[in-house]
Write a protein that holds these residues in place. Structure first.
Motif, PDB file in Angstrom:
ATOM      1  N   ASP A 126       0.829  -1.206   0.000  1.00 22.67           N
ATOM      2  CA  ASP A 126       0.000   0.000   0.000  1.00 22.67           C
ATOM      3  C   ASP A 126       0.860   1.250   0.000  1.00 22.67           C
ATOM      4  O   ASP A 126       1.978   1.247   0.523  1.00 22.67           O
ATOM      5  N   SER A 127       0.261   2.332  -0.525  1.00 28.34           N
ATOM      6  CA  SER A 127       0.932   3.623  -0.455  1.00 28.34           C
ATOM      7  C   SER A 127       1.313   3.906   0.992  1.00 28.34           C
ATOM      8  O   SER A 127       0.570   3.539   1.918  1.00 28.34           O
ATOM      9  N   PHE A 128       2.448   4.517   1.185  1.00 32.44           N
ATOM     10  CA  PHE A 128       3.008   4.919   2.485  1.00 32.44           C
ATOM     11  C   PHE A 128       3.652   3.771   3.246  1.00 32.44           C
ATOM     12  O   PHE A 128       4.633   3.991   3.944  1.00 32.44           O
ATOM     13  N   SER A 129       3.090   2.524   3.129  1.00 35.61           N
ATOM     14  CA  SER A 129       3.700   1.406   3.867  1.00 35.61           C
ATOM     15  C   SER A 129       5.123   1.199   3.385  1.00 35.61           C
ATOM     16  O   SER A 129       6.014   0.878   4.162  1.00 35.61           O
ATOM     17  N   THR A 130       5.312   1.351   2.070  1.00 41.08           N
ATOM     18  CA  THR A 130       6.654   1.161   1.511  1.00 41.08           C
ATOM     19  C   THR A 130       7.475   2.439   1.627  1.00 41.08           C
ATOM     20  O   THR A 130       8.663   2.428   1.350  1.00 41.08           O
ATOM     21  N   GLY A 131       6.830   3.532   1.973  1.00 40.48           N
ATOM     22  CA  GLY A 131       7.517   4.832   1.978  1.00 40.48           C
ATOM     23  C   GLY A 131       7.234   5.600   0.690  1.00 40.48           C
ATOM     24  O   GLY A 131       7.569   6.770   0.571  1.00 40.48           O
ATOM     25  N   LEU A 132       6.605   4.917  -0.293  1.00 46.45           N
ATOM     26  CA  LEU A 132       6.277   5.552  -1.583  1.00 46.45           C
ATOM     27  C   LEU A 132       4.779   5.416  -1.839  1.00 46.45           C
ATOM     28  O   LEU A 132       4.096   4.671  -1.136  1.00 46.45           O
ATOM     29  N   THR A 192       5.398   9.056  -6.833  1.00 47.40           N
ATOM     30  CA  THR A 192       5.806   9.750  -5.609  1.00 47.40           C
ATOM     31  C   THR A 192       6.559  11.038  -5.978  1.00 47.40           C
ATOM     32  O   THR A 192       6.324  12.093  -5.384  1.00 47.40           O
ATOM     33  N   TYR A 193       7.418  10.933  -6.970  1.00 51.22           N
ATOM     34  CA  TYR A 193       8.215  12.080  -7.417  1.00 51.22           C
ATOM     35  C   TYR A 193       7.302  13.202  -7.936  1.00 51.22           C
ATOM     36  O   TYR A 193       7.514  14.371  -7.637  1.00 51.22           O
ATOM     37  N   THR A 194       6.248  12.827  -8.676  1.00 50.38           N
ATOM     38  CA  THR A 194       5.397  13.870  -9.257  1.00 50.38           C
ATOM     39  C   THR A 194       4.320  14.359  -8.282  1.00 50.38           C
ATOM     40  O   THR A 194       3.937  15.509  -8.313  1.00 50.38           O
ATOM     41  N   ARG A 195       3.829  13.449  -7.398  1.00 51.84           N
ATOM     42  CA  ARG A 195       2.703  13.845  -6.545  1.00 51.84           C
ATOM     43  C   ARG A 195       3.106  14.187  -5.122  1.00 51.84           C
ATOM     44  O   ARG A 195       2.498  15.047  -4.496  1.00 51.84           O
ATOM     45  N   ARG A 196       4.067  13.434  -4.593  1.00 49.67           N
ATOM     46  CA  ARG A 196       4.441  13.644  -3.184  1.00 49.67           C
ATOM     47  C   ARG A 196       5.960  13.628  -3.022  1.00 49.67           C
ATOM     48  O   ARG A 196       6.514  12.775  -2.318  1.00 49.67           O
ATOM     49  N   PRO A 197       6.649  14.589  -3.668  1.00 49.97           N
ATOM     50  CA  PRO A 197       8.115  14.577  -3.575  1.00 49.97           C
ATOM     51  C   PRO A 197       8.620  14.691  -2.131  1.00 49.97           C
ATOM     52  O   PRO A 197       9.722  14.236  -1.831  1.00 49.97           O
ATOM     53  N   ASP A 198       7.782  15.218  -1.239  1.00 46.26           N
ATOM     54  CA  ASP A 198       8.192  15.326   0.187  1.00 46.26           C
ATOM     55  C   ASP A 198       8.517  13.948   0.773  1.00 46.26           C
ATOM     56  O   ASP A 198       9.373  13.823   1.651  1.00 46.26           O
ATOM     57  N   LEU A 199       7.843  12.887   0.266  1.00 46.26           N
ATOM     58  CA  LEU A 199       8.087  11.549   0.822  1.00 46.26           C
ATOM     59  C   LEU A 199       9.492  11.053   0.500  1.00 46.26           C
ATOM     60  O   LEU A 199      10.052  10.214   1.213  1.00 46.26           O
ATOM     61  N   LEU A 200      10.057  11.571  -0.584  1.00 51.06           N
ATOM     62  CA  LEU A 200      11.376  11.081  -1.017  1.00 51.06           C
ATOM     63  C   LEU A 200      12.495  11.555  -0.091  1.00 51.06           C
ATOM     64  O   LEU A 200      13.568  10.957  -0.064  1.00 51.06           O
ATOM     65  N   GLN A 254      17.275   3.663  -8.471  1.00 49.47           N
ATOM     66  CA  GLN A 254      16.215   4.669  -8.301  1.00 49.47           C
ATOM     67  C   GLN A 254      16.782   6.087  -8.428  1.00 49.47           C
ATOM     68  O   GLN A 254      16.141   6.973  -8.992  1.00 49.47           O
ATOM     69  N   LYS A 255      17.998   6.271  -7.903  1.00 46.30           N
ATOM     70  CA  LYS A 255      18.631   7.601  -8.033  1.00 46.30           C
ATOM     71  C   LYS A 255      18.835   7.943  -9.505  1.00 46.30           C
ATOM     72  O   LYS A 255      18.626   9.081  -9.922  1.00 46.30           O
ATOM     73  N   ALA A 256      19.208   6.927 -10.285  1.00 46.40           N
ATOM     74  CA  ALA A 256      19.451   7.159 -11.714  1.00 46.40           C
ATOM     75  C   ALA A 256      18.138   7.536 -12.419  1.00 46.40           C
ATOM     76  O   ALA A 256      18.097   8.432 -13.259  1.00 46.40           O
ATOM     77  N   TRP A 257      17.031   6.856 -12.051  1.00 46.78           N
ATOM     78  CA  TRP A 257      15.725   7.202 -12.646  1.00 46.78           C
ATOM     79  C   TRP A 257      15.355   8.649 -12.316  1.00 46.78           C
ATOM     80  O   TRP A 257      14.916   9.403 -13.176  1.00 46.78           O
ATOM     81  N   LEU A 258      15.539   9.006 -11.049  1.00 42.68           N
ATOM     82  CA  LEU A 258      15.181  10.366 -10.634  1.00 42.68           C
ATOM     83  C   LEU A 258      15.995  11.396 -11.410  1.00 42.68           C
ATOM     84  O   LEU A 258      15.470  12.431 -11.837  1.00 42.68           O
ATOM     85  N   LYS A 259      17.286  11.083 -11.589  1.00 38.59           N
ATOM     86  CA  LYS A 259      18.172  12.003 -12.307  1.00 38.59           C
ATOM     87  C   LYS A 259      17.658  12.195 -13.742  1.00 38.59           C
ATOM     88  O   LYS A 259      17.563  13.323 -14.239  1.00 38.59           O
TER      89      LYS A 259
END
Ligand SMILES: C[S@@+](CC[C@H](N)C(=O)[O-])C[C@H]1O[C@@H](n2cnc3c(N)ncnc32)[C@H](O)[C@@H]1O
Length: 246
Positions: A170-176, A217-225, A234-239
């Motif tokens: 679920d959302s948030f359980s994983t941190g994303l 998460t990056y587009t809707r809730r970047p604060d979670l990152l 994942q860092k490479a995807w974000l970049k």
């Protein structure tokens, strides 16, 4: 888990506690709910529970006596064990999935639902262990907040959700936030399911889901990152996404 709910409006809970997952949890004996109308504890012959605020001003304030007496009566039956006593309150700590996971480890929770202008401050200061707000807005009473909390806690208790549902992804359980879901048909009015989900390749599907979850998460809730431990991939995807925005 034993859940006591102190409220002036017990009837508000009937539909929610008597339906869906919360009903199943009580039928399976995993959670038990006890509604206590603290008006019954009022020592006043008119059974009033509120009074005018000292210093004047609008609204009525919940008196300490009925609430203290109701909680103390509950504690008498607890043989010294201390439950978490949760005050629903817009000024409390903002409720999160992390907090739900923390409360799900307890054996006994007590919820106090306020109403009117607010509580006598001595309830907040001397009776409760937690003050929780379900968001930055003001409700008429704590009942809806307690229902939100109880639902999010009980679904985490082992054995409550069937195998077909899992709180783990679920959302948030994983941190994303969770990845998008699709079901049949594969083509609905020209809107197609992503090919990868039809490929049968589990490794590719897992990677697609991981990437979608991160992108959401990056587009809707970047604060979670900020607090999420990103892998090198994942860092490479974000970049990549950052660069494509420039
Ligand atoms: C009308 S509100 C009182 C608000 C109070 N005058 C204030 O400004 O903080 C009545 C009751 O609803 C509940 N409540 C309202 N908003 C809430 C929120 N965001 N989260 C949890 N409980 C809330 C609390 O139990 C509160 O005592």
């Amino acid at each position: 888990m034993k859940i006591d709910i102190l409220t002036l409006f017990p009837e508000m809970f009937e539909g929610v506690l008597g339906s869906s997952i919360l009903k199943k949890a009580s039928e399976k004996g995993i959670a038990s709910y006890h509604l206590i109308n603290f008006r019954e504890y009022s020592d006043n012959k008119h059974k009033t529970v509120d009074d005018y605020p000292y210093g004047g001003g609008a609204g009525m304030v919940l008196k300490p006596q009925p609430v203290f007496d109701a909680v103390e009566d509950l504690l008498k039956k607890e043989d010294g064990r201390k439950p978490r006593i949760i005050l629903l309150c817009p000024q409390g700590e903002t409720y999160t999935q992390k907090k739900a996971e923390e409360f799900a480890k307890e054996e006994h929770l007590v919820f106090i639902c306020g109403h009117y202008e607010g509580y006598d401050e001595r309830i907040r200061g001397h009776l409760v262990t937690d003050e929780i707000s379900i968001g930055d807005y003001v409700l008429t009473g704590g009942e809806l907040g307690a229902m939100v909390m109880i639902d999010s806690i009980v679904r985490l208790l082992p054995g409550v959700l069937g195998n077909e549902e899992s709180p783990v992804t679920d959302s948030f359980s994983t941190g994303l936030l969770e990845y998008p879901h699709y079901t049949r048909p594969a083509d609905f009015r020209g809107m197609k399911v992503p090919d990868v989900l039809l490929s049968g390749n589990h490794k590719l599907i897992e990677e697609w889901r991981e990437k979608q979850s991160l992108y959401r998460t990056y587009t809707r809730r970047p604060d979670l990152l900020r607090s999420y431990p990103l892998s090198e991939k994942q860092k490479a995807w974000l970049k990549e996404w950052e660069e494509s925005r420039d």
